[in-house]
Design a protein around this motif. Structure first.
Motif, PDB file in Angstrom:
ATOM      1  N   UNK A  60      11.229 -14.078  52.436  1.00 25.02           N
ATOM      2  CA  UNK A  60      11.114 -15.301  51.633  1.00 25.02           C
ATOM      3  C   UNK A  60      10.207 -15.121  50.421  1.00 25.02           C
ATOM      4  N   UNK A  61       9.062 -14.417  50.598  1.00 26.63           N
ATOM      5  CA  UNK A  61       8.099 -14.283  49.504  1.00 26.63           C
ATOM      6  C   UNK A  61       8.676 -13.500  48.330  1.00 26.63           C
ATOM      7  N   UNK A  62       9.238 -12.334  48.613  1.00 24.44           N
ATOM      8  CA  UNK A  62       9.758 -11.502  47.524  1.00 24.44           C
ATOM      9  C   UNK A  62      11.016 -12.114  46.904  1.00 24.44           C
ATOM     10  N   UNK A  63      11.811 -12.838  47.715  1.00 27.95           N
ATOM     11  CA  UNK A  63      13.012 -13.487  47.183  1.00 27.95           C
ATOM     12  C   UNK A  63      12.626 -14.622  46.241  1.00 27.95           C
ATOM     13  N   UNK A  91      13.561   1.254  59.806  1.00 27.14           N
ATOM     14  CA  UNK A  91      13.396   0.479  61.042  1.00 27.14           C
ATOM     15  C   UNK A  91      14.744  -0.128  61.391  1.00 27.14           C
ATOM     16  N   UNK A  92      15.403   0.459  62.378  1.00 28.63           N
ATOM     17  CA  UNK A  92      16.744   0.015  62.765  1.00 28.63           C
ATOM     18  C   UNK A  92      16.722  -1.419  63.276  1.00 28.63           C
ATOM     19  N   UNK A  93      17.665  -2.221  62.807  1.00 30.87           N
ATOM     20  CA  UNK A  93      17.755  -3.605  63.252  1.00 30.87           C
ATOM     21  C   UNK A  93      16.834  -4.545  62.508  1.00 30.87           C
ATOM     22  N   UNK A  94      16.072  -4.020  61.555  1.00 31.66           N
ATOM     23  CA  UNK A  94      15.181  -4.868  60.751  1.00 31.66           C
ATOM     24  C   UNK A  94      15.344  -4.555  59.271  1.00 31.66           C
ATOM     25  N   UNK A  95      14.876  -3.380  58.857  1.00 32.03           N
ATOM     26  CA  UNK A  95      14.918  -3.077  57.428  1.00 32.03           C
ATOM     27  C   UNK A  95      16.334  -2.865  56.915  1.00 32.03           C
ATOM     28  N   UNK A  97      18.958  -4.424  57.824  1.00 33.66           N
ATOM     29  CA  UNK A  97      19.538  -5.750  57.606  1.00 33.66           C
ATOM     30  C   UNK A  97      18.907  -6.440  56.396  1.00 33.66           C
ATOM     31  N   UNK A  98      17.578  -6.321  56.250  1.00 33.62           N
ATOM     32  CA  UNK A  98      16.912  -6.996  55.129  1.00 33.62           C
ATOM     33  C   UNK A  98      17.317  -6.391  53.790  1.00 33.62           C
ATOM     34  N   UNK A  99      17.609  -5.093  53.774  1.00 36.21           N
ATOM     35  CA  UNK A  99      18.035  -4.450  52.527  1.00 36.21           C
ATOM     36  C   UNK A  99      19.404  -4.956  52.072  1.00 36.21           C
ATOM     37  N   UNK A 100      20.224  -5.394  53.039  1.00 41.11           N
ATOM     38  CA  UNK A 100      21.506  -6.000  52.663  1.00 41.11           C
ATOM     39  C   UNK A 100      21.261  -7.299  51.898  1.00 41.11           C
ATOM     40  N   UNK A 101      20.202  -8.032  52.302  1.00 38.39           N
ATOM     41  CA  UNK A 101      19.827  -9.256  51.591  1.00 38.39           C
ATOM     42  C   UNK A 101      19.368  -8.921  50.178  1.00 38.39           C
ATOM     43  N   UNK A 228      14.806 -13.612  57.392  1.00 36.21           N
ATOM     44  CA  UNK A 228      13.638 -14.256  58.003  1.00 36.21           C
ATOM     45  C   UNK A 228      13.178 -13.673  59.338  1.00 36.21           C
ATOM     46  N   UNK A 229      13.720 -12.538  59.740  1.00 35.50           N
ATOM     47  CA  UNK A 229      13.335 -11.933  61.018  1.00 35.50           C
ATOM     48  C   UNK A 229      12.027 -11.135  60.876  1.00 35.50           C
TER      49      UNK A 229
END
Length: 340
Positions: A60-63, A91-95, A97-101, A228-229
């Motif tokens: 949220x902050x960087x977005x 970090x599988x299952x975290x980064x 996914x966030x990089x897709x955002x 947001x995870x």
């Protein structure tokens, strides 16, 4: 009974956590953006024509930072060349996914994107590091590596400045953490809105005075696309305890966040107190107050199978590491045990 917006006659849809004012969406958006604009102007964060890297994690902050910087750059004609810069910690299952955002944000804001990874820079991913060091001090490795990775990515892009999404809550938490640790050197500089005057690429925090709750409200009402995870490896992070304490303070006194920041800004250190002198790492050239920077010491420990090498104070071993000399059996035994 509907409550009117404190700035116009429309119906209010929210109460600002920072000021307590009831506001409609449009007035809240304007007030939030204008406060960030005033922070940028008052602190003279940017100069026309600069190339600015925006640290983008997909959260949220960087977005919100990327969105607001894009808006203000157009509204006030800052004349900045904006680019998104992301770090893939592995970090599988975290980064992943966030990089897709982040990649979607790139399309939405029409900004270029550069991604650098721990694997390409250090030869280790965070998944591999956690397998070796465990879950107690893994955030130390990640924090040190990510900071340097962001700088390395910025150097590749030849940016003039990096801006990060650190908000008021983050800064207040850092003040509390450094106070509890008795870390005078970091306590003295952690509230600075711009850092990096020692030779690294300058970093700034346009969201320094923005409350986390208001960032969430802005992202929600603007319908921004963010991830947001929480990081799967961060439940035991020391910062979590400072955050919980700060939230308790905020529930009693909403101004506690800004109060803690102002306290940190006004702290003074006696002139006769010896402070660490910033130099350069003899191995990679990164800024360091020791012969080897923290990243090189941590990496050396991982590569030698001595995960505790970078945890705690082992400065006496730096000369051996610089000379690439083998450690004694007793030294290795002390550094091998994983009691994390």
């Amino acid at each position: 009974m509907p409550v009117n917006c404190s700035s116009c006659e429309k119906n209010a849809v929210l109460k600002r956590p920072k000021t307590g004012h009831s506001m409609c969406r449009e007035c809240f958006f304007w007030a939030f953006e204008e406060e960030i604009h005033q922070t940028i102007v008052n602190a003279k964060l940017f100069t026309r024509g600069e190339k600015v890297g925006i640290g983008a994690s997909g959260g949220k902050d960087s977005t919100v930072l990327a969105h607001v910087m894009k808006v203000l750059n157009g509204r006030y004609n800052y004349g900045l060349d904006l680019i998104l810069l992301s770090v893939d910690e592995g970090i599988t299952g975290y980064r992943d996914d966030s990089l897709e955002t982040v990649k979607r944000n790139q399309q939405q804001y029409d900004l270029p994107l550069k991604i650098v990874s721990y694997q390409e820079l250090y030869g280790w991913s965070m998944d591999d590091i956690v397998k070796q060091v465990g879950l107690k001090n893994n955030c130390t490795f990640c924090g040190v590596f990510r900071r340097q990775a962001l700088d390395r990515g910025a150097m590749m892009l030849k940016v003039d400045k990096i801006c990060t999404g650190h908000n008021a809550d983050d800064v207040a938490e850092t003040v509390l953490m450094n106070f509890l640790r008795g870390d005078i050197a970091r306590l003295r500089r952690c509230t600075a809105i711009t850092t990096g005057s020692e030779g690294a690429i300058p970093r700034c925090k346009p969201l320094k005075y923005a409350y986390e709750k208001e960032i969430v409200l802005y992202a929600y009402f603007k319908k921004l696309d963010y991830f947001s995870t929480e990081c799967v490896y961060s439940p035991n992070a020391y910062r979590g305890y400072a955050r919980a304490f700060l939230k308790d303070l905020e529930s009693i006194r909403p101004s506690a966040i800004i109060d803690v920041i102002h306290s940190g800004e006004n702290l003074s250190v006696k002139e006769d107190i010896k402070m660490p002198v910033q130099g350069s790492c003899t191995r990679c050239g990164y800024i360091s107050s020791q012969k080897l920077c923290k990243a090189c010491v941590l990496l050396e420990g991982l590569n030698r199978g001595l995960p505790k090498l970078g945890i705690g104070k082992h400065h006496k071993l730096h000369d051996k590491l610089v000379a690439q000399e083998p450690l004694t059996e007793a030294e290795e035994k002390k550094l091998k045990g994983i009691d994390f």
